[in-house]
Design a protein around this motif. Sequence first.
Motif, PDB file in Angstrom:
ATOM      1  N   TYR A  44      37.820   6.566  54.264  1.00 52.12           N
ATOM      2  CA  TYR A  44      37.908   7.074  52.900  1.00 52.12           C
ATOM      3  C   TYR A  44      37.338   8.473  52.751  1.00 52.12           C
ATOM      4  O   TYR A  44      37.854   9.265  51.965  1.00 52.12           O
ATOM      5  N   ALA A  80      43.408   6.745  54.398  1.00 53.25           N
ATOM      6  CA  ALA A  80      42.903   5.753  53.449  1.00 53.25           C
ATOM      7  C   ALA A  80      43.354   4.352  53.843  1.00 53.25           C
ATOM      8  O   ALA A  80      42.593   3.384  53.687  1.00 53.25           O
ATOM      9  N   PHE A  81      44.550   4.232  54.377  1.00 62.29           N
ATOM     10  CA  PHE A  81      45.052   2.934  54.816  1.00 62.29           C
ATOM     11  C   PHE A  81      44.178   2.360  55.932  1.00 62.29           C
ATOM     12  O   PHE A  81      43.927   1.162  55.979  1.00 62.29           O
ATOM     13  N   TYR A  82      43.723   3.230  56.827  1.00 60.48           N
ATOM     14  CA  TYR A  82      42.888   2.777  57.944  1.00 60.48           C
ATOM     15  C   TYR A  82      41.410   2.710  57.587  1.00 60.48           C
ATOM     16  O   TYR A  82      40.576   2.480  58.456  1.00 60.48           O
ATOM     17  N   ALA A 113      46.965   9.567  52.887  1.00 58.37           N
ATOM     18  CA  ALA A 113      47.335   8.171  52.647  1.00 58.37           C
ATOM     19  C   ALA A 113      47.141   7.326  53.895  1.00 58.37           C
ATOM     20  O   ALA A 113      46.661   6.185  53.820  1.00 58.37           O
ATOM     21  N   VAL A 114      47.489   7.865  55.060  1.00 56.48           N
ATOM     22  CA  VAL A 114      47.306   7.120  56.317  1.00 56.48           C
ATOM     23  C   VAL A 114      45.825   6.902  56.591  1.00 56.48           C
ATOM     24  O   VAL A 114      45.408   5.804  56.981  1.00 56.48           O
ATOM     25  N   THR A 128      50.414  12.817  52.978  1.00 58.90           N
ATOM     26  CA  THR A 128      50.743  11.712  53.880  1.00 58.90           C
ATOM     27  C   THR A 128      49.581  11.407  54.812  1.00 58.90           C
ATOM     28  O   THR A 128      49.238  10.234  55.032  1.00 58.90           O
TER      29      THR A 128
END
Length: 84
Positions: free
Chosen positions: A33, A28-30, A25-26, A22
């Motif tokens: 990378y 990568a969303f912001y 994923a957060v 999780t």
Amino acid sequence: MNERQTLLAFGALIVAICYLATIAAVLAFYGKYAEALGFGGLTTGLVGVLGTFKPRTSSPDNPQAVTVTNTASDPVPVEAAPHA
């Protein structure tokens, strides 16, 4: 370790994998990378650790030898296949 402790360790490892995935994923969303890749590596490492768990019981099964009671003159009955 007894069976209860092994189960608790397994559960804690599953929770840690979900938490790290999780977080990755957060990140990568912001758009972070590199950090997400690092957390992905940590998650992959924990999945590898998860693969080392082997079920152990206090009374392991004792395999029994298979004995064949049917002889050549008394074969196991087999149903005939229906004709098409």
